[in-house]
Write a protein that holds these residues in place. Structure first.
Motif, mmCIF file in Angstrom:
data_model
loop_
_atom_site.group_PDB
_atom_site.id
_atom_site.type_symbol
_atom_site.label_atom_id
_atom_site.label_comp_id
_atom_site.label_asym_id
_atom_site.label_seq_id
_atom_site.Cartn_x
_atom_site.Cartn_y
_atom_site.Cartn_z
ATOM 1 N N SER A 107 41.296 42.628 43.189
ATOM 2 C CA SER A 107 40.433 42.426 42.028
ATOM 3 C C SER A 107 39.090 41.814 42.413
ATOM 4 O O SER A 107 38.120 41.918 41.677
ATOM 5 N N LEU A 108 38.994 41.203 43.576
ATOM 6 C CA LEU A 108 37.743 40.591 44.024
ATOM 7 C C LEU A 108 36.819 41.585 44.716
ATOM 8 O O LEU A 108 35.651 41.293 44.927
ATOM 9 N N LYS A 109 37.323 42.751 45.062
ATOM 10 C CA LYS A 109 36.545 43.702 45.873
ATOM 11 C C LYS A 109 35.262 44.165 45.194
ATOM 12 O O LYS A 109 34.290 44.446 45.853
ATOM 13 N N GLY A 110 35.212 44.208 43.885
ATOM 14 C CA GLY A 110 34.002 44.638 43.192
ATOM 15 C C GLY A 110 32.991 43.525 42.991
ATOM 16 O O GLY A 110 31.893 43.762 42.489
ATOM 17 N N MET A 111 33.337 42.319 43.389
ATOM 18 C CA MET A 111 32.456 41.164 43.182
ATOM 19 C C MET A 111 31.681 40.830 44.454
ATOM 20 O O MET A 111 32.195 40.985 45.549
ATOM 21 N N ASP A 112 30.452 40.340 44.275
ATOM 22 C CA ASP A 112 29.679 39.911 45.436
ATOM 23 C C ASP A 112 30.131 38.502 45.838
ATOM 24 O O ASP A 112 30.782 37.793 45.073
ATOM 25 N N ASP A 113 29.779 38.099 47.047
ATOM 26 C CA ASP A 113 30.229 36.813 47.589
ATOM 27 C C ASP A 113 29.823 35.627 46.715
ATOM 28 O O ASP A 113 30.609 34.704 46.514
ATOM 29 N N ASN A 114 28.610 35.649 46.180
ATOM 30 C CA ASN A 114 28.164 34.533 45.342
ATOM 31 C C ASN A 114 28.992 34.408 44.073
ATOM 32 O O ASN A 114 29.334 33.295 43.645
ATOM 33 N N SER A 115 29.337 35.539 43.461
ATOM 34 C CA SER A 115 30.157 35.518 42.244
ATOM 35 C C SER A 115 31.564 35.001 42.539
ATOM 36 O O SER A 115 32.129 34.233 41.767
ATOM 37 N N ILE A 116 32.118 35.421 43.664
ATOM 38 C CA ILE A 116 33.444 34.947 44.071
ATOM 39 C C ILE A 116 33.406 33.446 44.311
ATOM 40 O O ILE A 116 34.262 32.704 43.828
ATOM 41 N N ARG A 117 32.400 33.010 45.045
ATOM 42 C CA ARG A 117 32.236 31.583 45.352
ATOM 43 C C ARG A 117 32.124 30.759 44.063
ATOM 44 O O ARG A 117 32.779 29.735 43.902
ATOM 45 N N GLU A 118 31.308 31.225 43.128
ATOM 46 C CA GLU A 118 31.091 30.523 41.861
ATOM 47 C C GLU A 118 32.377 30.473 41.025
ATOM 48 O O GLU A 118 32.744 29.417 40.506
ATOM 49 N N LEU A 119 33.067 31.600 40.918
ATOM 50 C CA LEU A 119 34.312 31.648 40.154
ATOM 51 C C LEU A 119 35.357 30.703 40.732
ATOM 52 O O LEU A 119 35.951 29.896 40.014
ATOM 53 N N MET A 120 35.577 30.786 42.033
ATOM 54 C CA MET A 120 36.582 29.940 42.679
ATOM 55 C C MET A 120 36.241 28.459 42.557
ATOM 56 O O MET A 120 37.122 27.632 42.326
ATOM 57 N N THR A 121 34.979 28.128 42.701
ATOM 58 C CA THR A 121 34.554 26.730 42.602
ATOM 59 C C THR A 121 34.804 26.193 41.197
ATOM 60 O O THR A 121 35.307 25.073 41.028
ATOM 61 N N LYS A 122 34.482 26.988 40.181
ATOM 62 C CA LYS A 122 34.694 26.557 38.795
ATOM 63 C C LYS A 122 36.184 26.391 38.488
ATOM 64 O O LYS A 122 36.590 25.424 37.856
ATOM 65 N N LEU A 123 36.986 27.345 38.935
ATOM 66 C CA LEU A 123 38.429 27.255 38.675
ATOM 67 C C LEU A 123 39.035 26.057 39.403
ATOM 68 O O LEU A 123 39.860 25.334 38.847
ATOM 69 N N HIS A 124 38.617 25.851 40.628
ATOM 70 C CA HIS A 124 39.113 24.719 41.407
ATOM 71 C C HIS A 124 38.718 23.398 40.751
ATOM 72 O O HIS A 124 39.519 22.454 40.703
ATOM 73 N N ALA A 125 37.498 23.328 40.218
ATOM 74 C CA ALA A 125 37.031 22.116 39.552
ATOM 75 C C ALA A 125 37.882 21.792 38.317
ATOM 76 O O ALA A 125 38.045 20.627 37.962
ATOM 77 N N ARG A 126 38.459 22.820 37.706
ATOM 78 C CA ARG A 126 39.345 22.611 36.550
ATOM 79 C C ARG A 126 40.764 22.240 36.982
ATOM 80 O O ARG A 126 41.597 21.935 36.155
ATOM 81 N N GLY A 127 41.030 22.324 38.276
ATOM 82 C CA GLY A 127 42.344 21.948 38.779
ATOM 83 C C GLY A 127 43.275 23.106 39.065
ATOM 84 O O GLY A 127 44.437 22.902 39.429
ATOM 85 N N VAL A 128 42.804 24.336 38.895
ATOM 86 C CA VAL A 128 43.632 25.517 39.139
ATOM 87 C C VAL A 128 43.841 25.672 40.643
ATOM 88 O O VAL A 128 42.898 25.562 41.429
#
Length: 116
Positions: free
Chosen positions: A29-50
């Motif tokens: 599901s990440l293959k269509g996303m650019d590196d910056n979008s992946i980085r931003e998504l993961m950082t936000k989810l991690h910040a929420r505790g996921v």
């Protein structure tokens, strides 16, 4: 805000589940996303505790080093193709070493034979 962030926000609110009780595993599901979008998504989810996991073959090692992942998975299709050949053993070993290098656990599901 990405769709996944919106959907998870609704889940956290409607079901009243703590984000720390959720583990998300990302693969193709990440293959269509650019590196910056992946980085931003993961950082936000991690910040929420996921808790976050990715399939070892889905992202570059350089990007994996930047992400707040807790687990690096060996995908089921990869696992199903494993035999006891030297090449397959080397691939599995490389994924495990990659997980260690980014301070993540390595894991897989669907182990059905001794060779795997």
């Amino acid at each position: 805000m990405s769709r996944i962030e919106q959907d998870l926000g609704k889940i956290f609110t409607q079901i009243q589940i703590a984000p720390t009780l959720l583990k998300l595993s990302f693969g193709s599901s990440l293959k269509g996303m650019d590196d910056n979008s992946i980085r931003e998504l993961m950082t936000k989810l991690h910040a929420r505790g996921v808790l976050l996991a990715v399939e070892g073959s889905s992202l570059s090692p350089a990007l994996l080093q930047e992400l707040p992942i807790q687990r690096l998975d060996i995908s089921t299709p990869t696992l199903e193709q494993l035999t006891d050949s030297a090449a397959d053993i080397a691939i599995t070993h490389a994924i495990i070493c990659l997980a260690k290098s980014v301070s993540a656990l390595s894991s897989t599901d669907q182990v059905t034979s001794k060779e795997q």
